[in-house]
Write a protein that holds these residues in place. Structure first.
Motif, PDB file in Angstrom:
ATOM      1  N   ARG A 102       4.111   6.500 -24.988  1.00 50.33           N
ATOM      2  CA  ARG A 102       4.798   5.658 -26.095  1.00 50.33           C
ATOM      3  C   ARG A 102       2.818   5.628 -25.802  1.00 50.33           C
ATOM      4  O   ARG A 102       1.800   4.828 -24.780  1.00 50.33           O
ATOM      5  CB  ARG A 102       4.991   4.308 -24.501  1.00 50.33           C
ATOM      6  CG  ARG A 102       5.330   2.964 -24.671  1.00 50.33           C
ATOM      7  CD  ARG A 102       6.249   2.577 -23.758  1.00 50.33           C
ATOM      8  NE  ARG A 102       6.307   1.279 -24.469  1.00 50.33           N
ATOM      9  CZ  ARG A 102       6.173   0.870 -25.274  1.00 50.33           C
ATOM     10  NH1 ARG A 102       7.996   0.643 -25.808  1.00 50.33           N
ATOM     11  NH2 ARG A 102       6.665  -0.707 -25.767  1.00 50.33           N
ATOM     12  N   THR A 145      14.849  10.726 -32.685  1.00 48.02           N
ATOM     13  CA  THR A 145      14.155   9.203 -32.865  1.00 48.02           C
ATOM     14  C   THR A 145      12.719   9.445 -32.794  1.00 48.02           C
ATOM     15  O   THR A 145      12.025   9.779 -31.854  1.00 48.02           O
ATOM     16  CB  THR A 145      14.428   8.186 -32.357  1.00 48.02           C
ATOM     17  OG1 THR A 145      14.859   8.115 -30.628  1.00 48.02           O
ATOM     18  CG2 THR A 145      16.185   7.692 -33.030  1.00 48.02           C
ATOM     19  N   GLU A 169      10.083   5.614 -32.956  1.00 48.39           N
ATOM     20  CA  GLU A 169       9.624   4.106 -32.649  1.00 48.39           C
ATOM     21  C   GLU A 169       8.819   3.789 -33.282  1.00 48.39           C
ATOM     22  O   GLU A 169       7.237   4.425 -32.280  1.00 48.39           O
ATOM     23  CB  GLU A 169      11.036   3.620 -32.116  1.00 48.39           C
ATOM     24  CG  GLU A 169      12.482   4.064 -31.996  1.00 48.39           C
ATOM     25  CD  GLU A 169      12.999   3.198 -30.475  1.00 48.39           C
ATOM     26  OE1 GLU A 169      11.985   2.714 -29.195  1.00 48.39           O
ATOM     27  OE2 GLU A 169      13.526   3.184 -30.134  1.00 48.39           O
ATOM     28  N   GLU A 188       7.300   0.968 -33.095  1.00 50.08           N
ATOM     29  CA  GLU A 188       6.837  -1.307 -32.647  1.00 50.08           C
ATOM     30  C   GLU A 188       5.502  -1.746 -32.957  1.00 50.08           C
ATOM     31  O   GLU A 188       4.453  -1.364 -33.092  1.00 50.08           O
ATOM     32  CB  GLU A 188       6.597  -0.917 -30.699  1.00 50.08           C
ATOM     33  CG  GLU A 188       8.196  -0.466 -29.699  1.00 50.08           C
ATOM     34  CD  GLU A 188       8.196  -0.703 -28.630  1.00 50.08           C
ATOM     35  OE1 GLU A 188       7.192  -1.767 -28.288  1.00 50.08           O
ATOM     36  OE2 GLU A 188       8.887   0.234 -27.958  1.00 50.08           O
ATOM     37  N   THR A 243      10.726  -3.611 -34.348  1.00 51.44           N
ATOM     38  CA  THR A 243      11.038  -2.526 -34.452  1.00 51.44           C
ATOM     39  C   THR A 243      11.431  -1.492 -35.644  1.00 51.44           C
ATOM     40  O   THR A 243      12.101  -0.946 -36.011  1.00 51.44           O
ATOM     41  CB  THR A 243      11.424  -1.750 -32.731  1.00 51.44           C
ATOM     42  OG1 THR A 243      10.426  -2.371 -31.994  1.00 51.44           O
ATOM     43  CG2 THR A 243      11.722  -0.250 -32.764  1.00 51.44           C
ATOM     44  N   TYR A 244      10.703   0.276 -35.662  1.00 49.90           N
ATOM     45  CA  TYR A 244      11.332   0.743 -37.194  1.00 49.90           C
ATOM     46  C   TYR A 244      11.063   1.604 -36.229  1.00 49.90           C
ATOM     47  O   TYR A 244      11.073   2.066 -35.517  1.00 49.90           O
ATOM     48  CB  TYR A 244       9.824   0.640 -38.219  1.00 49.90           C
ATOM     49  CG  TYR A 244       9.836  -0.813 -38.728  1.00 49.90           C
ATOM     50  CD1 TYR A 244      10.454  -0.979 -40.112  1.00 49.90           C
ATOM     51  CD2 TYR A 244       8.271  -1.042 -38.285  1.00 49.90           C
ATOM     52  CE1 TYR A 244       9.707  -2.072 -40.333  1.00 49.90           C
ATOM     53  CE2 TYR A 244       7.898  -2.079 -38.476  1.00 49.90           C
ATOM     54  CZ  TYR A 244       8.814  -3.372 -39.494  1.00 49.90           C
ATOM     55  OH  TYR A 244       8.291  -3.928 -39.844  1.00 49.90           O
ATOM     56  N   THR A 245      12.750   1.971 -36.765  1.00 46.77           N
ATOM     57  CA  THR A 245      13.181   3.619 -36.154  1.00 46.77           C
ATOM     58  C   THR A 245      13.249   4.511 -37.421  1.00 46.77           C
ATOM     59  O   THR A 245      14.271   4.214 -38.194  1.00 46.77           O
ATOM     60  CB  THR A 245      14.826   3.969 -35.410  1.00 46.77           C
ATOM     61  OG1 THR A 245      14.400   2.689 -34.179  1.00 46.77           O
ATOM     62  CG2 THR A 245      14.946   4.485 -34.480  1.00 46.77           C
ATOM     63  N   TYR A 246      12.492   6.038 -37.105  1.00 52.01           N
ATOM     64  CA  TYR A 246      13.012   6.877 -37.956  1.00 52.01           C
ATOM     65  C   TYR A 246      13.745   8.006 -37.211  1.00 52.01           C
ATOM     66  O   TYR A 246      13.582   8.049 -35.664  1.00 52.01           O
ATOM     67  CB  TYR A 246      10.962   7.305 -38.396  1.00 52.01           C
ATOM     68  CG  TYR A 246      10.143   6.115 -38.695  1.00 52.01           C
ATOM     69  CD1 TYR A 246      10.272   6.076 -40.272  1.00 52.01           C
ATOM     70  CD2 TYR A 246       9.698   5.354 -38.229  1.00 52.01           C
ATOM     71  CE1 TYR A 246       9.656   5.164 -41.321  1.00 52.01           C
ATOM     72  CE2 TYR A 246       9.192   4.920 -38.775  1.00 52.01           C
ATOM     73  CZ  TYR A 246       8.963   4.271 -40.399  1.00 52.01           C
ATOM     74  OH  TYR A 246       8.188   3.882 -40.597  1.00 52.01           O
ATOM     75  N   ALA A 247      13.839   9.014 -38.791  1.00 55.54           N
ATOM     76  CA  ALA A 247      14.892  10.135 -37.226  1.00 55.54           C
ATOM     77  C   ALA A 247      13.829  11.176 -38.062  1.00 55.54           C
ATOM     78  O   ALA A 247      13.981  11.388 -39.354  1.00 55.54           O
ATOM     79  CB  ALA A 247      16.706  10.019 -38.268  1.00 55.54           C
ATOM     80  N   LEU A 262      13.052   6.800 -42.087  1.00 55.41           N
ATOM     81  CA  LEU A 262      13.576   5.735 -42.145  1.00 55.41           C
ATOM     82  C   LEU A 262      15.277   5.394 -41.378  1.00 55.41           C
ATOM     83  O   LEU A 262      15.370   5.339 -42.346  1.00 55.41           O
ATOM     84  CB  LEU A 262      12.729   4.441 -42.292  1.00 55.41           C
ATOM     85  CG  LEU A 262      13.078   2.945 -41.670  1.00 55.41           C
ATOM     86  CD1 LEU A 262      12.575   2.047 -40.576  1.00 55.41           C
ATOM     87  CD2 LEU A 262      12.442   1.201 -43.322  1.00 55.41           C
ATOM     88  N   SER A 264      16.445   2.842 -39.297  1.00 50.56           N
ATOM     89  CA  SER A 264      16.549   1.438 -39.018  1.00 50.56           C
ATOM     90  C   SER A 264      15.083   0.339 -38.765  1.00 50.56           C
ATOM     91  O   SER A 264      14.807   0.685 -38.560  1.00 50.56           O
ATOM     92  CB  SER A 264      17.499   0.786 -37.607  1.00 50.56           C
ATOM     93  OG  SER A 264      16.722   1.292 -36.737  1.00 50.56           O
ATOM     94  N   ARG A 293      14.719  -3.321 -36.689  1.00 47.39           N
ATOM     95  CA  ARG A 293      14.767  -4.430 -35.491  1.00 47.39           C
ATOM     96  C   ARG A 293      13.739  -4.907 -35.101  1.00 47.39           C
ATOM     97  O   ARG A 293      13.392  -5.112 -34.564  1.00 47.39           O
ATOM     98  CB  ARG A 293      15.207  -3.636 -33.853  1.00 47.39           C
ATOM     99  CG  ARG A 293      15.860  -5.038 -33.440  1.00 47.39           C
ATOM    100  CD  ARG A 293      16.214  -4.480 -31.909  1.00 47.39           C
ATOM    101  NE  ARG A 293      15.635  -3.599 -31.068  1.00 47.39           N
ATOM    102  CZ  ARG A 293      15.085  -2.164 -31.184  1.00 47.39           C
ATOM    103  NH1 ARG A 293      15.516  -1.371 -31.322  1.00 47.39           N
ATOM    104  NH2 ARG A 293      14.232  -1.835 -30.782  1.00 47.39           N
TER     105      ARG A 293
END
Length: 266
Positions: A128, A185, A187, A189, A194-198, A256, A258, A260
């Motif tokens: 983080r 994942t 993320e 922020e 918050t954008y989540t990538y895989a 990308l 998701s 949130r």
């Protein structure tokens, strides 16, 4: 019986003094080198990690209080020629392109050089860390931050959101990047979402001059079998490899999946 003259005794004494002085110098040099190693491998990490943790906490306080240095929601104004400012990109359209949602929210953020404005979270690595604008070592990376390549896109935007971080020393946020696997994942922020990538592809090693890996459609120039052919919503993580060298680069790409919105951002 051999008689030792005064001249020979003086010569022996000088030789002993020279050897003693040389030994002391070697010990001193060894101690200095050891202290330099301790400083690089321990102190810089300790100092940078503490600073990065404080910056993460400060960003969270700013976002929670609604006091931010930005001029609105997230996006990419001021990225130095990336074409993000005033592009009309939207978090909703970004997410929609990846099947993550339909919400339409336009955004623009004033991104200041060398200033932290987002947080990178990688659960597998327990990471983080702040994201700051630019990849300057003295102004960004040596503070334990991850740096955003100027000229690449911002989180959630169409194109390539490209980041760099130290593999060793100065907080070494990307030391364990090789532990990532496909579908892990990543993320990002920001103040508004918050954008989540895989994780999708991993390039174990390429040239430090392989600029293709941070292009809008990322693709290695050195190893063209790695990368993409179609536009999309990508994240790129780069770091030095092997450890304790800067000769090559390791690259991790994600897509990308998701978006949130943060609570209270509408």
């Amino acid at each position: 019986m051999r008689v030792v003259g005064h001249g020979e005794r003086r010569w022996r004494a000088r030789r002993r003094r020279v050897l003693w002085t040389g030994g002391e110098l070697l010990v001193t040099v060894g101690v200095v080198l050891m202290l330099l190693v301790v400083h690089q491998l321990w102190w810089t990490n300790r100092e940078a990690r503490q600073g990065a943790e404080r910056k993460v906490a400060a960003l969270e306080r700013e976002w929670g209080s609604g006091q931010s240095n930005g001029s609105g929601d997230d996006g990419g104004g001021g990225t130095g020629g990336s074409g993000a400012a005033g592009s009309g990109s939207s978090a909703g359209s970004s997410a929609g392109a990846s099947g993550a949602g339909r919400r339409q929210t336009s955004y623009t953020t004033r991104v200041v050089a060398s200033q932290a404005y987002a947080i990178l979270v990688i659960p597998r690595l327990g990471l983080r860390v702040p994201i700051a604008e630019g990849v300057s070592k003295p102004k960004v990376l040596n503070h334990g931050y991850v740096g955003h390549y100027r000229g690449t896109q911002q989180p959630g935007q169409a194109g390539n959101f490209a980041l760099a971080g130290h593999r060793n020393t100065h907080g070494e946020p990307f030391r364990y990047l090789p532990r990532l696997r496909r579908k892990d994942t990543i993320e990002v922020e920001t103040e508004s979402a918050t954008y989540t990538y895989a994780v999708d592809q991993i390039l174990p090693q390429t040239s430090s001059r392989d600029s293709g890996v941070v292009r809008a459609v990322p693709r290695s120039i050195v190893k063209p079998s790695y990368g993409y052919k179609e536009p999309g919503y990508y994240i790129t993580l780069t770091t030095c490899t092997p450890e304790f060298t800067s000769r090559y680069r390791m690259v991790v790409w994600g897509k990308l999946v998701s978006m949130r919105p943060r609570a209270g951002t509408g």
